[in-house]
Design a protein around this motif. Structure first.
Motif, PDB file in Angstrom:
ATOM      1  N   LEU A 159       0.827  -1.200   0.000  1.00  0.00           N
ATOM      2  CA  LEU A 159       0.000   0.000   0.000  1.00  0.00           C
ATOM      3  C   LEU A 159       0.870   1.261   0.000  1.00  0.00           C
ATOM      4  CD1 LEU A 159      -2.786  -0.912   2.593  1.00  0.00           C
ATOM      5  CD2 LEU A 159      -3.131  -0.449   0.148  1.00  0.00           C
ATOM      6  N   PRO A 160       0.413   2.315  -0.667  1.00  0.00           N
ATOM      7  CA  PRO A 160       1.165   3.570  -0.637  1.00  0.00           C
ATOM      8  C   PRO A 160       1.022   4.250   0.732  1.00  0.00           C
ATOM      9  CG  PRO A 160      -0.907   3.871  -1.795  1.00  0.00           C
ATOM     10  CD  PRO A 160      -0.785   2.404  -1.521  1.00  0.00           C
ATOM     11  N   LYS A 161       1.824   5.260   0.974  1.00  0.00           N
ATOM     12  CA  LYS A 161       1.749   6.009   2.234  1.00  0.00           C
ATOM     13  C   LYS A 161       0.381   6.685   2.354  1.00  0.00           C
ATOM     14  CE  LYS A 161       4.569   9.294   4.925  1.00  0.00           C
ATOM     15  NZ  LYS A 161       3.469   9.624   5.792  1.00  0.00           N
ATOM     16  N   ASP A 162      -0.144   6.687   3.595  1.00  0.00           N
ATOM     17  CA  ASP A 162      -1.442   7.302   3.901  1.00  0.00           C
ATOM     18  C   ASP A 162      -2.584   6.691   3.077  1.00  0.00           C
ATOM     19  OD1 ASP A 162      -0.239   9.081   5.739  1.00  0.00           O
ATOM     20  OD2 ASP A 162       0.301  10.439   4.102  1.00  0.00           O
ATOM     21  N   ALA A 163      -2.499   5.406   2.870  1.00  0.00           N
ATOM     22  CA  ALA A 163      -3.498   4.705   2.057  1.00  0.00           C
ATOM     23  C   ALA A 163      -4.856   4.652   2.757  1.00  0.00           C
ATOM     24  CB  ALA A 163      -3.014   3.296   1.738  1.00  0.00           C
ATOM     25  N   LYS A 164      -5.890   4.540   1.930  1.00  0.00           N
ATOM     26  CA  LYS A 164      -7.260   4.370   2.414  1.00  0.00           C
ATOM     27  C   LYS A 164      -7.773   3.032   1.866  1.00  0.00           C
ATOM     28  CE  LYS A 164      -8.334   9.323   2.598  1.00  0.00           C
ATOM     29  NZ  LYS A 164      -6.947   9.762   2.323  1.00  0.00           N
ATOM     30  N   ILE A 165      -8.347   2.227   2.764  1.00  0.00           N
ATOM     31  CA  ILE A 165      -8.796   0.892   2.340  1.00  0.00           C
ATOM     32  C   ILE A 165     -10.237   0.631   2.771  1.00  0.00           C
ATOM     33  CG2 ILE A 165      -6.442  -0.005   2.489  1.00  0.00           C
ATOM     34  CD1 ILE A 165      -7.338  -1.508   5.058  1.00  0.00           C
ATOM     35  N   LEU A 166     -10.812  -0.390   2.153  1.00  0.00           N
ATOM     36  CA  LEU A 166     -12.166  -0.864   2.481  1.00  0.00           C
ATOM     37  C   LEU A 166     -12.078  -2.359   2.745  1.00  0.00           C
ATOM     38  CD1 LEU A 166     -13.762   1.078  -0.460  1.00  0.00           C
ATOM     39  CD2 LEU A 166     -14.285   1.555   1.937  1.00  0.00           C
ATOM     40  N   TYR A 167     -12.871  -2.840   3.703  1.00  0.00           N
ATOM     41  CA  TYR A 167     -12.803  -4.262   4.052  1.00  0.00           C
ATOM     42  C   TYR A 167     -14.178  -4.912   3.904  1.00  0.00           C
ATOM     43  CZ  TYR A 167     -11.543  -8.594   6.406  1.00  0.00           C
ATOM     44  OH  TYR A 167     -11.303  -9.932   6.687  1.00  0.00           O
ATOM     45  N   LEU A 168     -14.230  -5.980   3.099  1.00  0.00           N
ATOM     46  CA  LEU A 168     -15.459  -6.760   2.912  1.00  0.00           C
ATOM     47  C   LEU A 168     -15.439  -7.971   3.846  1.00  0.00           C
ATOM     48  CD1 LEU A 168     -15.957  -6.697  -0.968  1.00  0.00           C
ATOM     49  CD2 LEU A 168     -17.690  -6.063   0.736  1.00  0.00           C
ATOM     50  N   GLU A 169     -16.282  -7.925   4.861  1.00  0.00           N
ATOM     51  CA  GLU A 169     -16.336  -9.002   5.854  1.00  0.00           C
ATOM     52  C   GLU A 169     -17.174 -10.175   5.353  1.00  0.00           C
ATOM     53  OE1 GLU A 169     -17.939  -7.420   9.487  1.00  0.00           O
ATOM     54  OE2 GLU A 169     -16.823  -5.540   9.289  1.00  0.00           O
ATOM     55  N   GLY A 189      -0.645  -3.520  10.677  1.00  0.00           N
ATOM     56  CA  GLY A 189       0.248  -2.767  11.560  1.00  0.00           C
ATOM     57  C   GLY A 189       0.817  -1.460  11.021  1.00  0.00           C
ATOM     58  N   ARG A 190       0.003  -0.684  10.305  1.00  0.00           N
ATOM     59  CA  ARG A 190       0.473   0.610   9.780  1.00  0.00           C
ATOM     60  C   ARG A 190      -0.479   1.711  10.235  1.00  0.00           C
ATOM     61  NH1 ARG A 190       2.085   0.523   3.491  1.00  0.00           N
ATOM     62  NH2 ARG A 190       1.481   2.692   3.848  1.00  0.00           N
ATOM     63  N   SER A 191       0.030   2.614  11.024  1.00  0.00           N
ATOM     64  CA  SER A 191      -0.801   3.690  11.575  1.00  0.00           C
ATOM     65  C   SER A 191      -1.230   4.700  10.517  1.00  0.00           C
ATOM     66  CB  SER A 191      -0.053   4.412  12.704  1.00  0.00           C
ATOM     67  OG  SER A 191       1.175   4.949  12.223  1.00  0.00           O
ATOM     68  N   ASP A 192      -0.520   4.728   9.371  1.00  0.00           N
ATOM     69  CA  ASP A 192      -0.876   5.687   8.324  1.00  0.00           C
ATOM     70  C   ASP A 192      -2.015   5.196   7.429  1.00  0.00           C
ATOM     71  OD1 ASP A 192       0.988   3.712   7.285  1.00  0.00           O
ATOM     72  OD2 ASP A 192       1.028   4.901   5.443  1.00  0.00           O
ATOM     73  N   VAL A 193      -2.400   3.939   7.575  1.00  0.00           N
ATOM     74  CA  VAL A 193      -3.463   3.377   6.732  1.00  0.00           C
ATOM     75  C   VAL A 193      -4.817   3.566   7.420  1.00  0.00           C
ATOM     76  CG1 VAL A 193      -4.402   1.292   5.678  1.00  0.00           C
ATOM     77  CG2 VAL A 193      -1.924   1.688   5.671  1.00  0.00           C
ATOM     78  N   THR A 194      -5.772   4.112   6.686  1.00  0.00           N
ATOM     79  CA  THR A 194      -7.115   4.365   7.215  1.00  0.00           C
ATOM     80  C   THR A 194      -8.115   3.396   6.591  1.00  0.00           C
ATOM     81  OG1 THR A 194      -6.624   6.726   7.450  1.00  0.00           O
ATOM     82  CG2 THR A 194      -8.948   6.076   7.467  1.00  0.00           C
ATOM     83  N   THR A 195      -8.912   2.741   7.449  1.00  0.00           N
ATOM     84  CA  THR A 195     -10.001   1.899   6.956  1.00  0.00           C
ATOM     85  C   THR A 195     -11.254   2.761   6.864  1.00  0.00           C
ATOM     86  OG1 THR A 195      -9.055  -0.087   7.970  1.00  0.00           O
ATOM     87  CG2 THR A 195     -11.385  -0.177   7.351  1.00  0.00           C
ATOM     88  N   LEU A 196     -11.690   3.063   5.670  1.00  0.00           N
ATOM     89  CA  LEU A 196     -12.842   3.942   5.454  1.00  0.00           C
ATOM     90  C   LEU A 196     -14.149   3.276   5.871  1.00  0.00           C
ATOM     91  CD1 LEU A 196     -11.928   5.354   1.913  1.00  0.00           C
ATOM     92  CD2 LEU A 196     -11.670   6.519   4.126  1.00  0.00           C
ATOM     93  N   ALA A 197     -14.269   1.978   5.624  1.00  0.00           N
ATOM     94  CA  ALA A 197     -15.497   1.247   5.969  1.00  0.00           C
ATOM     95  C   ALA A 197     -15.205  -0.242   5.998  1.00  0.00           C
ATOM     96  CB  ALA A 197     -16.602   1.545   4.958  1.00  0.00           C
ATOM     97  N   SER A 198     -15.987  -0.944   6.804  1.00  0.00           N
ATOM     98  CA  SER A 198     -15.887  -2.404   6.893  1.00  0.00           C
ATOM     99  C   SER A 198     -17.302  -2.953   7.009  1.00  0.00           C
ATOM    100  CB  SER A 198     -15.054  -2.794   8.123  1.00  0.00           C
ATOM    101  OG  SER A 198     -14.943  -4.206   8.228  1.00  0.00           O
ATOM    102  N   LEU A 199     -17.766  -3.618   5.945  1.00  0.00           N
ATOM    103  CA  LEU A 199     -19.142  -4.115   5.902  1.00  0.00           C
ATOM    104  C   LEU A 199     -19.172  -5.564   5.422  1.00  0.00           C
ATOM    105  CD1 LEU A 199     -20.974  -1.066   4.255  1.00  0.00           C
ATOM    106  CD2 LEU A 199     -21.108  -1.779   6.661  1.00  0.00           C
TER     107      LEU A 199
END
Length: 319
Positions: A159-169, A189-199
């Protein structure tokens, strides 16, 4: 008259001999049938859902493995993701007095009463792919937390720096849903990665596609979609392609299905975690064969997951 009497006597002797021969043959046939029935080792296979692509691939692989031993008979049932139905099916196998039960549990907690009932009846249980929260059984499969861990390690590295991700549960409440997500989060384990949504996409391709279509409307930018199985990942892929939003988005799934491997080869999917359907089925049947020989069943028989990317997809595509 003497000739007729002699002929009648000869006929009577012949009929008696034929009757004796027939009786002997019938007795032999009955004994052979009884011996054949006694030699049969009957397995009840309680499947989670025949509609699930990976679960069905593993069931078919078990059928193939069972062909190697004509003395083994396998009776199948399909719970269609209904744990109450699966418990009823296990009750039926117990009533049939099968020699062993292979169960692909719908739910880690919900399957416990079925396992315990089989224990009380003295019938060995093999939990295939998914463990049970209680009862005595042999677990054959892969540790689901490892699947998530491999996804997390891949995303951490790519993932690039400050990445934004989505998780499909996966389906809510199921142990493998929770374990795959936990494994992913722990390994990322990356504090710069943001999970926008997990559904949840309920492990379903169409639902994965629908959730992703909604995300496309809600989030103008994101760098990855991580899915708990390949079907949801492929649904997400379709949604992204339809909206012309695929470029720059990493997609990861779990199972190593043929469609996912083809997508990786085409460069439209980034990763899948190979869950060895044939390997798990073979390992389960090896436990069955051991039980048939009177051997003690192991507590578990593990078949490891493996990460598949563009670099190694060709070696898995041949399997």
């Amino acid at each position: 008259m003497k000739i007729i009497a002699k002929f009648a006597f000869a006929c009577a002797v012949s009929l008696a001999a034929l009757s004796a021969t027939a009786a002997t043959a019938a007795t032999a046939a009955t004994a052979a049938t009884a011996e054949t029935a006694a030699d049969k080792f009957v397995v009840g296979y309680a499947n989670m859902a025949d509609t699930d692509v990976f679960v069905m691939a593993r069931k078919n692989a078990f059928i193939e493995a069972a062909k190697s031993d004509p003395a083994v008979t396998v009776n199948f049932s399909d719970a269609n993701n209904d744990v109450s139905k699966q418990l009823d099916q296990i009750d039926n196998f117990i009533a049939q007095k099968v020699n062993a039960i292979v169960v692909v549990p719908v739910d880690y907690q919900g399957i416990v009463p079925g396992v315990e009932k089989a224990n009380e009846a003295g019938i060995p249980v093999i939990a295939l792919g998914i463990q049970s929260a209680g009862g005595k059984y042999t677990f054959v499969g892969s540790k689901n937390i490892d699947a998530g861990r491999l996804q997390g390690e891949y995303m951490k590295a790519n993932l690039p720096k400050d990445a934004k991700i989505l998780y499909l549960e996966g389906t809510p409440g199921l142990s493998h849903t929770q374990e795959r997500k936990k494994g992913f989060e722990d390994a990322l384990g990356r504090s710069d990665v943001t999970t926008l949504a997990s559904l949840s996409g309920n492990y379903d391709r169409a639902e994965g596609m629908k959730v992703t279509e909604d995300w496309i409307q809600s989030f103008p930018n994101f760098d990855a979609i991580v899915a708990a199985n390949d079907q949801m990942a492929l649904g997400a892929l379709e949604a992204l392609q339809g909206a012309n939003r695929l470029k720059g988005v990493l997609i990861s799934g779990v199972d190593g299905t043929a469609d996912a491997l083809n997508a990786i080869k085409a460069g439209t999917m980034s990763q899948t975690i190979f869950q060895d359907a044939a390997g798990q089925a073979k390992a389960a049947f090896e436990v069955v064969e051991g039980l048939k020989k009177g051997e003690q069943a192991p507590a578990e028989k593990l078949v490891p997951f493996a990460s598949i990317t563009k670099q190694n997809v060709d070696q898995y595509a041949k399997k």
